[in-house]
Design a protein around this motif. Structure first.
Motif, PDB file in Angstrom:
ATOM      1  N   GLY A 155       0.826  -1.196   0.000  1.00 16.32           N
ATOM      2  CA  GLY A 155       0.000   0.000   0.000  1.00 16.32           C
ATOM      3  C   GLY A 155       0.857   1.241   0.000  1.00 16.32           C
ATOM      4  N   CYS A 156       0.265   2.314   0.488  1.00 16.12           N
ATOM      5  CA  CYS A 156       0.937   3.603   0.397  1.00 16.12           C
ATOM      6  C   CYS A 156       0.456   4.541   1.502  1.00 16.12           C
ATOM      7  CB  CYS A 156       0.652   4.220  -0.961  1.00 16.12           C
ATOM      8  SG  CYS A 156      -1.119   4.405  -1.303  1.00 16.12           S
ATOM      9  N   VAL A 157       1.155   5.653   1.590  1.00 14.88           N
ATOM     10  CA  VAL A 157       0.741   6.717   2.508  1.00 14.88           C
ATOM     11  C   VAL A 157      -0.398   7.510   1.868  1.00 14.88           C
ATOM     12  CG1 VAL A 157       1.525   8.814   3.670  1.00 14.88           C
ATOM     13  CG2 VAL A 157       3.011   6.802   3.596  1.00 14.88           C
ATOM     14  N   GLY A 158      -0.350   7.646   0.556  1.00 13.74           N
ATOM     15  CA  GLY A 158      -1.361   8.355  -0.218  1.00 13.74           C
ATOM     16  C   GLY A 158      -1.129   8.093  -1.687  1.00 13.74           C
ATOM     17  N   PRO A 159      -1.980   8.594  -2.564  1.00 12.10           N
ATOM     18  CA  PRO A 159      -1.865   8.281  -3.986  1.00 12.10           C
ATOM     19  C   PRO A 159      -0.591   8.802  -4.646  1.00 12.10           C
ATOM     20  CG  PRO A 159      -3.623   9.866  -3.619  1.00 12.10           C
ATOM     21  CD  PRO A 159      -3.165   9.403  -2.273  1.00 12.10           C
ATOM     22  N   GLU A 160       0.102   9.692  -4.000  1.00 15.22           N
ATOM     23  CA  GLU A 160       1.374  10.182  -4.548  1.00 15.22           C
ATOM     24  C   GLU A 160       2.565   9.527  -3.862  1.00 15.22           C
ATOM     25  OE1 GLU A 160       1.537  12.012  -7.347  1.00 15.22           O
ATOM     26  OE2 GLU A 160      -0.647  11.817  -7.349  1.00 15.22           O
ATOM     27  N   GLY A 161       2.294   8.518  -3.005  1.00 18.92           N
ATOM     28  CA  GLY A 161       3.359   7.752  -2.366  1.00 18.92           C
ATOM     29  C   GLY A 161       3.760   8.320  -1.025  1.00 18.92           C
ATOM     30  N   PRO A 162       4.781   7.731  -0.449  1.00 16.68           N
ATOM     31  CA  PRO A 162       5.525   6.580  -0.925  1.00 16.68           C
ATOM     32  C   PRO A 162       4.688   5.305  -0.844  1.00 16.68           C
ATOM     33  CG  PRO A 162       6.250   7.119   1.288  1.00 16.68           C
ATOM     34  CD  PRO A 162       5.270   8.187   0.868  1.00 16.68           C
ATOM     35  N   SER A 163       5.155   4.268  -1.556  1.00 13.31           N
ATOM     36  CA  SER A 163       4.440   2.999  -1.569  1.00 13.31           C
ATOM     37  C   SER A 163       5.410   1.858  -1.332  1.00 13.31           C
ATOM     38  CB  SER A 163       3.726   2.815  -2.906  1.00 13.31           C
ATOM     39  OG  SER A 163       4.667   2.664  -3.958  1.00 13.31           O
ATOM     40  N   GLY A 164       4.866   0.731  -0.868  1.00 11.23           N
ATOM     41  CA  GLY A 164       5.697  -0.438  -0.644  1.00 11.23           C
ATOM     42  C   GLY A 164       4.991  -1.440   0.237  1.00 11.23           C
ATOM     43  N   TRP A 165       5.785  -2.336   0.798  1.00 10.72           N
ATOM     44  CA  TRP A 165       5.300  -3.466   1.587  1.00 10.72           C
ATOM     45  C   TRP A 165       5.646  -3.302   3.055  1.00 10.72           C
ATOM     46  CZ3 TRP A 165       2.598  -7.440  -0.690  1.00 10.72           C
ATOM     47  CH2 TRP A 165       2.628  -7.503  -2.092  1.00 10.72           C
ATOM     48  N   ILE A 166       4.714  -3.705   3.905  1.00  8.36           N
ATOM     49  CA  ILE A 166       4.951  -3.780   5.350  1.00  8.36           C
ATOM     50  C   ILE A 166       4.385  -5.114   5.844  1.00  8.36           C
ATOM     51  CG2 ILE A 166       4.901  -1.260   5.717  1.00  8.36           C
ATOM     52  CD1 ILE A 166       2.052  -1.633   6.882  1.00  8.36           C
ATOM     53  N   PRO A 167       4.889  -5.627   6.959  1.00  9.85           N
ATOM     54  CA  PRO A 167       4.271  -6.838   7.509  1.00  9.85           C
ATOM     55  C   PRO A 167       2.821  -6.551   7.913  1.00  9.85           C
ATOM     56  CG  PRO A 167       6.400  -6.416   8.529  1.00  9.85           C
ATOM     57  CD  PRO A 167       6.058  -5.198   7.724  1.00  9.85           C
ATOM     58  N   LEU A 168       1.922  -7.486   7.633  1.00 16.34           N
ATOM     59  CA  LEU A 168       0.522  -7.316   8.042  1.00 16.34           C
ATOM     60  C   LEU A 168       0.416  -7.088   9.544  1.00 16.34           C
ATOM     61  CD1 LEU A 168      -1.441  -9.975   5.958  1.00 16.34           C
ATOM     62  CD2 LEU A 168      -1.905  -7.522   6.056  1.00 16.34           C
ATOM     63  N   SER A 169       1.308  -7.703  10.296  1.00 17.71           N
ATOM     64  CA  SER A 169       1.278  -7.583  11.746  1.00 17.71           C
ATOM     65  C   SER A 169       1.588  -6.160  12.223  1.00 17.71           C
ATOM     66  CB  SER A 169       2.269  -8.557  12.393  1.00 17.71           C
ATOM     67  OG  SER A 169       3.585  -8.288  11.946  1.00 17.71           O
ATOM     68  N   ALA A 170       2.117  -5.310  11.346  1.00 17.15           N
ATOM     69  CA  ALA A 170       2.433  -3.926  11.716  1.00 17.15           C
ATOM     70  C   ALA A 170       1.193  -3.029  11.714  1.00 17.15           C
ATOM     71  CB  ALA A 170       3.478  -3.344  10.767  1.00 17.15           C
ATOM     72  N   LEU A 171       0.092  -3.529  11.139  1.00 18.15           N
ATOM     73  CA  LEU A 171      -1.139  -2.743  11.088  1.00 18.15           C
ATOM     74  C   LEU A 171      -1.935  -2.932  12.375  1.00 18.15           C
ATOM     75  CD1 LEU A 171      -2.253  -3.532   7.437  1.00 18.15           C
ATOM     76  CD2 LEU A 171      -1.303  -1.376   8.294  1.00 18.15           C
TER      77      LEU A 171
END
Length: 116
Positions: free
Chosen positions: A95-111
């Protein structure tokens, strides 16, 4: 859960004129197979996703280019900040912070759990 954002889903036919320069990895939420719905008029991909608004849990997390611990670091997302979830694969969220990025991967457990 983060404050809900509203994104317009295009109703007209999507088309692009001429070549489009691909953005640098980790910037816009754009992959070869999927992109953020806000990019629908700018980039052509097979699927667009309306993000699920989520929140980073109690600890800062590293946003990575690949969904694995040795993936290149893009940014550090602060605990409690918003994250727009676009896709999941195994134990990773893209996902991302917003439509202009940044974007990438995080562990699901971090949510944070849904609703928090």
């Amino acid at each position: 859960m983060s404050e809900a954002k509203q994104y317009q889903v295009p109703t007209e036919a999507l088309r692009l004129d001429g070549p489009v320069k691909r953005p640098a990895p980790g910037t816009l939420p754009l992959r070869g197979d999927i992109a953020h719905i806000a990019l629908a008029g700018r980039y052509l991909v097979p699927h667009y996703a309306v993000p699920q608004q989520r929140t980073i849990g109690d600890a800062d997390v590293v946003l990575r280019l690949a969904g694995r611990e040795d993936g290149t670091e893009v940014a550090t997302l602060a605990a409690g900040s918003g994250f727009e979830l676009l896709d999941t694969a195994g134990n990773w969220a893209w996902g991302c912070v917003g439509p202009e990025g940044p974007s990438g991967w995080i562990p699901l457990s971090a949510l944070a759990p849904d609703g928090q």
